[in-house]
Design a protein around this motif. Sequence first.
Motif, PDB file in Angstrom:
ATOM      1  N   LEU A  23      -5.038 -19.590  -3.600  1.00 48.82           N
ATOM      2  CA  LEU A  23      -4.179 -18.558  -4.174  1.00 48.82           C
ATOM      3  C   LEU A  23      -5.008 -17.458  -4.829  1.00 48.82           C
ATOM      4  N   ARG A  24      -6.091 -17.842  -5.498  1.00 46.53           N
ATOM      5  CA  ARG A  24      -6.965 -16.846  -6.135  1.00 46.53           C
ATOM      6  C   ARG A  24      -7.622 -15.959  -5.074  1.00 46.53           C
ATOM      7  N   GLU A  25      -7.966 -16.536  -3.931  1.00 40.84           N
ATOM      8  CA  GLU A  25      -8.544 -15.735  -2.849  1.00 40.84           C
ATOM      9  C   GLU A  25      -7.562 -14.672  -2.378  1.00 40.84           C
ATOM     10  N   ILE A  26      -6.297 -15.055  -2.257  1.00 40.67           N
ATOM     11  CA  ILE A  26      -5.285 -14.105  -1.771  1.00 40.67           C
ATOM     12  C   ILE A  26      -5.031 -13.033  -2.825  1.00 40.67           C
ATOM     13  N   ILE A  27      -5.069 -13.404  -4.100  1.00 38.82           N
ATOM     14  CA  ILE A  27      -4.962 -12.401  -5.155  1.00 38.82           C
ATOM     15  C   ILE A  27      -6.127 -11.417  -5.059  1.00 38.82           C
ATOM     16  N   ALA A  28      -7.322 -11.933  -4.732  1.00 36.83           N
ATOM     17  CA  ALA A  28      -8.493 -11.061  -4.580  1.00 36.83           C
ATOM     18  C   ALA A  28      -8.351 -10.110  -3.398  1.00 36.83           C
ATOM     19  N   MET A  29      -7.489 -10.450  -2.443  1.00 38.01           N
ATOM     20  CA  MET A  29      -7.215  -9.549  -1.319  1.00 38.01           C
ATOM     21  C   MET A  29      -6.275  -8.420  -1.719  1.00 38.01           C
ATOM     22  N   GLY A  30      -5.475  -8.650  -2.777  1.00 38.65           N
ATOM     23  CA  GLY A  30      -4.560  -7.603  -3.208  1.00 38.65           C
ATOM     24  C   GLY A  30      -3.214  -8.065  -3.717  1.00 38.65           C
ATOM     25  N   ALA A  31      -2.913  -9.376  -3.642  1.00 45.44           N
ATOM     26  CA  ALA A  31      -1.645  -9.875  -4.173  1.00 45.44           C
ATOM     27  C   ALA A  31      -1.632  -9.731  -5.695  1.00 45.44           C
ATOM     28  N   ASP A  32      -0.428  -9.610  -6.266  1.00 40.86           N
ATOM     29  CA  ASP A  32      -0.304  -9.378  -7.706  1.00 40.86           C
ATOM     30  C   ASP A  32      -0.320 -10.655  -8.530  1.00 40.86           C
ATOM     31  N   ASP A  33       0.309 -11.700  -8.031  1.00 37.57           N
ATOM     32  CA  ASP A  33       0.361 -12.958  -8.769  1.00 37.57           C
ATOM     33  C   ASP A  33       0.633 -14.088  -7.790  1.00 37.57           C
ATOM     34  N   ASP A  67       0.824  -1.216   0.000  1.00 43.28           N
ATOM     35  CA  ASP A  67       0.000   0.000   0.000  1.00 43.28           C
ATOM     36  C   ASP A  67       0.855   1.262   0.000  1.00 43.28           C
ATOM     37  N   THR A  68       2.017   1.213   0.642  1.00 45.72           N
ATOM     38  CA  THR A  68       2.855   2.413   0.768  1.00 45.72           C
ATOM     39  C   THR A  68       4.002   2.464  -0.228  1.00 45.72           C
ATOM     40  N   THR A  69       4.433   1.305  -0.722  1.00 43.60           N
ATOM     41  CA  THR A  69       5.592   1.281  -1.624  1.00 43.60           C
ATOM     42  C   THR A  69       5.253   0.852  -3.044  1.00 43.60           C
ATOM     43  N   HIS A  70       4.044   0.303  -3.244  1.00 44.93           N
ATOM     44  CA  HIS A  70       3.613  -0.202  -4.565  1.00 44.93           C
ATOM     45  C   HIS A  70       4.524  -1.318  -5.070  1.00 44.93           C
ATOM     46  N   CYS A  71       5.056  -2.119  -4.129  1.00 42.15           N
ATOM     47  CA  CYS A  71       5.889  -3.250  -4.516  1.00 42.15           C
ATOM     48  C   CYS A  71       5.020  -4.391  -5.057  1.00 42.15           C
ATOM     49  N   GLN A  72       5.674  -5.400  -5.587  1.00 39.45           N
ATOM     50  CA  GLN A  72       4.976  -6.579  -6.091  1.00 39.45           C
ATOM     51  C   GLN A  72       4.854  -7.616  -4.986  1.00 39.45           C
ATOM     52  N   VAL A  73       3.659  -8.162  -4.813  1.00 35.16           N
ATOM     53  CA  VAL A  73       3.428  -9.215  -3.827  1.00 35.16           C
ATOM     54  C   VAL A  73       3.096 -10.502  -4.564  1.00 35.16           C
ATOM     55  N   THR A  74       3.944 -11.509  -4.377  1.00 36.67           N
ATOM     56  CA  THR A  74       3.765 -12.813  -5.014  1.00 36.67           C
ATOM     57  C   THR A  74       3.515 -13.858  -3.934  1.00 36.67           C
ATOM     58  N   VAL A  75       2.406 -14.551  -4.017  1.00 35.58           N
ATOM     59  CA  VAL A  75       2.070 -15.559  -3.015  1.00 35.58           C
ATOM     60  C   VAL A  75       2.488 -16.928  -3.540  1.00 35.58           C
ATOM     61  N   VAL A  76       3.115 -17.731  -2.672  1.00 42.14           N
ATOM     62  CA  VAL A  76       3.689 -19.021  -3.063  1.00 42.14           C
ATOM     63  C   VAL A  76       3.158 -20.109  -2.146  1.00 42.14           C
ATOM     64  N   THR A  77       2.770 -21.237  -2.732  1.00 41.42           N
ATOM     65  CA  THR A  77       2.371 -22.384  -1.918  1.00 41.42           C
ATOM     66  C   THR A  77       2.817 -23.665  -2.594  1.00 41.42           C
ATOM     67  N   MET A  78       3.008 -24.699  -1.769  1.00 44.39           N
ATOM     68  CA  MET A  78       3.253 -26.042  -2.293  1.00 44.39           C
ATOM     69  C   MET A  78       2.087 -26.916  -1.879  1.00 44.39           C
ATOM     70  N   GLY A  79       1.449 -27.559  -2.860  1.00 42.53           N
ATOM     71  CA  GLY A  79       0.294 -28.377  -2.541  1.00 42.53           C
ATOM     72  C   GLY A  79      -0.349 -28.939  -3.791  1.00 42.53           C
ATOM     73  N   PRO A  80      -1.489 -29.607  -3.642  1.00 46.63           N
ATOM     74  CA  PRO A  80      -2.190 -30.188  -4.785  1.00 46.63           C
ATOM     75  C   PRO A  80      -2.863 -29.107  -5.634  1.00 46.63           C
ATOM     76  N   ALA A  81      -3.331 -29.508  -6.799  1.00 44.81           N
ATOM     77  CA  ALA A  81      -3.936 -28.564  -7.741  1.00 44.81           C
ATOM     78  C   ALA A  81      -5.080 -27.729  -7.146  1.00 44.81           C
ATOM     79  N   PRO A  82      -5.954 -28.310  -6.278  1.00 44.66           N
ATOM     80  CA  PRO A  82      -7.043 -27.490  -5.726  1.00 44.66           C
ATOM     81  C   PRO A  82      -6.586 -26.295  -4.896  1.00 44.66           C
ATOM     82  N   ALA A  83      -5.304 -26.245  -4.525  1.00 43.15           N
ATOM     83  CA  ALA A  83      -4.794 -25.096  -3.767  1.00 43.15           C
ATOM     84  C   ALA A  83      -4.841 -23.816  -4.594  1.00 43.15           C
TER      85      ALA A  83
END
Length: 267
Positions: free
Chosen positions: A70-80, A50-66
């Motif tokens: 990840l899409r939920e976290i992108i909907a919160m504001g993550a970039d990819d 919010d203050t620096t306009h940096c890129q936020v990338t969310v990473v997880t290890m898990g099965p395909a349904p995960a």
Amino acid sequence: MRIYVCVKQVPDTSGKVAVNPDGTLNRASMAAIINPDDMSAIEQALRIKDTTHCQVTVVTMGPAPAEGMLREIIAMGADDAVLISAREFGGSDTFATSQIIAAAIHKLGLGKEDMIFCGRQAIDGDTAQVGPQIAEKLGIPQVTYAAGIKKSESLILVKRMLEDGYMMIEVQTPCLITCIKDKSIKPRYMTLSGIMECYSKPLLVLDFEALKEEPLIELDTIGLKGSPTNIFKSFTPPQKGVGIMLQGSDKEKVDDLVDRLKTKHVI
């Protein structure tokens, strides 16, 4: 500047817990949630964005349904997002998991100003080992138990919680920080625009073929068979019996309790 946020989809421990014959959790038959400590890491990363306009990338290890998480976290504001998913990685312990995630971040690139945020620990394992091990494998400094993170021009200021207070730590980037739940860190909700746009944002899937040549991966120590530690036994705790409320005056309740304990040969 980029912030990688490592998250995990964990079983909802308030519901049904199922265990496979080999001692691992039967995750497919249980409701899943985002690990609570990881939610704090997500929020702190988004506050910096919010203050620096940096890129936020969310990473997880898990099965395909995960991917849904990840899409939920992108909907919160993550970039990819990045999903590390392969049968060869299934059943990995903390040692194996950390080297796989570290290899993925190494492949994606860790710049001089980049940071990695993780939750302190996951509620399904409670080891608090994966975050620190990622830092060790990448050879970067780490700060644990963070309840507040601020970025200055050249340093990161971390409020690290202790049992009887807190300490303020300055750390240079690149670095890894593990975050705890704190009343001052209230995770934000998904936004309507975020929900509408989350499926148009990039989501990279890294499988075994994509990571097997990475120098941080030891092929003989990944997956269930290669993990140095294995689960000896997993089970659902037995349900406790229903409690008894004693009625009457204080003396009557004490006499009743003594009679019951004598009947059960406790006293």
